[in-house]
Design a protein around this motif. Structure first.
Motif, PDB file in Angstrom:
ATOM      1  N   SER A  67     -44.438   4.284  20.400  1.00 53.32           N
ATOM      2  CA  SER A  67     -43.423   3.485  19.727  1.00 53.32           C
ATOM      3  C   SER A  67     -44.047   2.776  18.524  1.00 53.32           C
ATOM      4  CB  SER A  67     -42.845   2.460  20.694  1.00 53.32           C
ATOM      5  OG  SER A  67     -42.285   3.092  21.828  1.00 53.32           O
ATOM      6  N   GLY A  99     -46.370  -1.751  20.626  1.00 57.51           N
ATOM      7  CA  GLY A  99     -46.551  -1.683  22.073  1.00 57.51           C
ATOM      8  C   GLY A  99     -47.998  -1.832  22.479  1.00 57.51           C
ATOM      9  N   ARG A 133     -43.213  -7.229  23.943  1.00 54.56           N
ATOM     10  CA  ARG A 133     -41.909  -6.812  23.442  1.00 54.56           C
ATOM     11  C   ARG A 133     -40.820  -7.725  23.997  1.00 54.56           C
ATOM     12  NH1 ARG A 133     -40.131  -2.094  25.437  1.00 54.56           N
ATOM     13  NH2 ARG A 133     -41.590  -2.217  27.170  1.00 54.56           N
ATOM     14  N   HIS A 167     -38.226  -7.648  25.680  1.00 52.41           N
ATOM     15  CA  HIS A 167     -37.592  -6.711  26.610  1.00 52.41           C
ATOM     16  C   HIS A 167     -37.431  -7.408  27.944  1.00 52.41           C
ATOM     17  CE1 HIS A 167     -37.360  -3.289  29.427  1.00 52.41           C
ATOM     18  NE2 HIS A 167     -36.941  -2.568  28.406  1.00 52.41           N
ATOM     19  N   LYS A 176     -40.375  -8.213  30.302  1.00 51.72           N
ATOM     20  CA  LYS A 176     -41.367  -9.225  29.959  1.00 51.72           C
ATOM     21  C   LYS A 176     -41.026 -10.615  30.480  1.00 51.72           C
ATOM     22  CE  LYS A 176     -43.971  -6.256  27.941  1.00 51.72           C
ATOM     23  NZ  LYS A 176     -45.263  -5.839  28.555  1.00 51.72           N
ATOM     24  N   GLY A 206     -38.225  -7.014  19.387  1.00 50.22           N
ATOM     25  CA  GLY A 206     -37.395  -6.283  20.334  1.00 50.22           C
ATOM     26  C   GLY A 206     -35.937  -6.656  20.231  1.00 50.22           C
ATOM     27  N   ASP A 207     -35.128  -5.975  21.031  1.00 57.13           N
ATOM     28  CA  ASP A 207     -33.673  -6.107  20.947  1.00 57.13           C
ATOM     29  C   ASP A 207     -33.134  -7.413  21.533  1.00 57.13           C
ATOM     30  OD1 ASP A 207     -33.610  -3.592  19.805  1.00 57.13           O
ATOM     31  OD2 ASP A 207     -33.208  -2.570  21.712  1.00 57.13           O
ATOM     32  N   LYS A 230     -34.008 -10.523  20.920  1.00 61.31           N
ATOM     33  CA  LYS A 230     -34.261 -11.734  20.139  1.00 61.31           C
ATOM     34  C   LYS A 230     -33.061 -12.675  20.155  1.00 61.31           C
ATOM     35  CE  LYS A 230     -35.501 -13.444  15.546  1.00 61.31           C
ATOM     36  NZ  LYS A 230     -35.897 -13.084  14.160  1.00 61.31           N
ATOM     37  N   TRP A 241     -43.440  -9.624  15.678  1.00 67.14           N
ATOM     38  CA  TRP A 241     -44.644  -8.875  16.035  1.00 67.14           C
ATOM     39  C   TRP A 241     -45.822  -9.373  15.188  1.00 67.14           C
ATOM     40  CZ3 TRP A 241     -45.806  -5.830  19.975  1.00 67.14           C
ATOM     41  CH2 TRP A 241     -47.010  -5.118  19.927  1.00 67.14           C
TER      42      TRP A 241
END
Length: 341
Positions: A11, A14, A176, A178, A181, A204-205, A207, A228
């Motif tokens: 990815s 990661g 991430r 995710h 996590k 990541g998605d 946020k 990141w």
């Protein structure tokens, strides 16, 4: 003939991808003759180049990607490797077998169908090794080789850069954005850690979901989502405690990183941290999904300087014993000598 060809389809961001770069650079410093085939990535590939790692790029696309399998066959014909080390399901599936030893490196509990033509499997935790054997993989072809992390000290960041008081207790989370996590649990725990600020470095998605949860919990003014970051050492140099909040974490590479940088660790009791941490000696473990217990452990470490120093020292000792570059690369070299054709 090349000793080692590595194929990586990862990815954009990661932990496994970052470790691949560290390991490839470590192999280069150790004099291992290698070539890598990787996806285009403007963050990782310049690091490979700067460290003298030879590589070519292929797309590693979906089922209709015919270029990558063709390109991999061409690379194998050109380099004539003794060993091919594959990373990620897709790279393993696309990389053909041949007159070399095919090895896959696993950092999770993956389905074995993608690795049936491999000669050996490497797992980065002993628990993953046990899983592979339970799933029917031969024990004599299952190998535990841990990760290592970069221990070069960082430089503390000016907390004002992220609107954080210089004297406030600072908790760091990495990974991430995710569900695995567990940052939602960490944000809920922050409610009961008065005055502490939380920095989460990752993309990541989730946020927007995490920002919304911070507002609902009344801690939005103490939560900072940094995106990141590649300056992980600087983040560790800045924080007071590292929290590995994952509800699912096969290894817990972040725990090893915190140890390497001399920071105390508080973690949820997911698979990886449980295998790494000795409770009360090299970190504190709280039950999964228990924000109250996690908050209590964070307060304990922040309030008890003696305990914090003990956890940091014992964690650093654990890192030096098993997870340094020299130790891990030497283990890989011994493995390569054993299995190479």
């Amino acid at each position: 003939m090349t000793m080692l060809l590595q194929t990586m389809a990862g990815s954009p961001f990661g932990g496994a991808e970052e470790f691949f770069v560290r390991l490839a650079c470590g192999f280069q410093r150790a004099g291992i003759d290698q070539h890598c085939v990787v996806r285009p990535n403007e963050g990782r590939n310049p690091v490979l180049a700067a460290n003298g790692v030879s590589f070519d790029e292929l797309p590693f696309g979906g089922r209709l990607d015919l270029r990558t399998p063709w390109g991999l066959r061409k690379q194998i014909k050109k380099h004539k490797p003794r060993i091919v080390l594959t990373w990620m399901n897709r790279a393993s599936r696309m990389t053909p077998s041949g007159e070399f030893t095919k090895v896959a490196r696993l950092g999770g509990y993956y389905k074995l169908k993608n690795f049936r033509d491999c000669d050996h499997l490497i797992a980065n935790t002993k628990d993953i090794c046990d899983y592979l054997v339970r799933e029917g993989w031969p024990v004599e072809r299952t190998h535990y080789l841990p990760n290592f992390v970069d221990a070069v000290p960082g430089i503390a960041i000016d907390r004002a850069e992220f609107n954080t008081p210089s004297d406030a207790p600072l908790i760091l989370g990495l990974g991430r954005l995710h569900e695995n996590k567990g940052f939602d649990t960490l944000i809920r725990a922050l409610v009961d850690v008065p005055g502490a600020y939380l920095w989460i470095a990752g993309a990541g998605d989730l946020k927007d979901d995490l920002l919304k949860l911070s507002g609902e919990c009344g801690v939005a003014d103490r939560v900072r989502l940094l995106g990141w970051r590649r300056d992980v050492a600087n983040l560790f140099a800045t924080c007071d405690v590292f929290c590995a909040s994952s509800r699912h974490e096969p290894l817990g590479n972040m725990v090893i990183e915190a140890w390497a940088h001399g920071k105390p660790v508080v973690a949820q009791a997911s698979q990886g941290p449980v295998q790494l941490i000795t409770q009360g000696e090299s970190g504190l473990l709280s039950p999964l999904e228990d924000a109250t217990a996690l908050a209590n452990d964070l307060r304990t470490v922040l309030d008890d300087k003696s305990l914090s120093e003990t956890l940091s020292a014992n964690g650093r000792a654990a890192f030096e014993a098993e997870f340094t570059e020299d130790v891990v690369v030497a283990r890989y070299k011994a493995f390569f000598d054993e299995v190479a054709r």
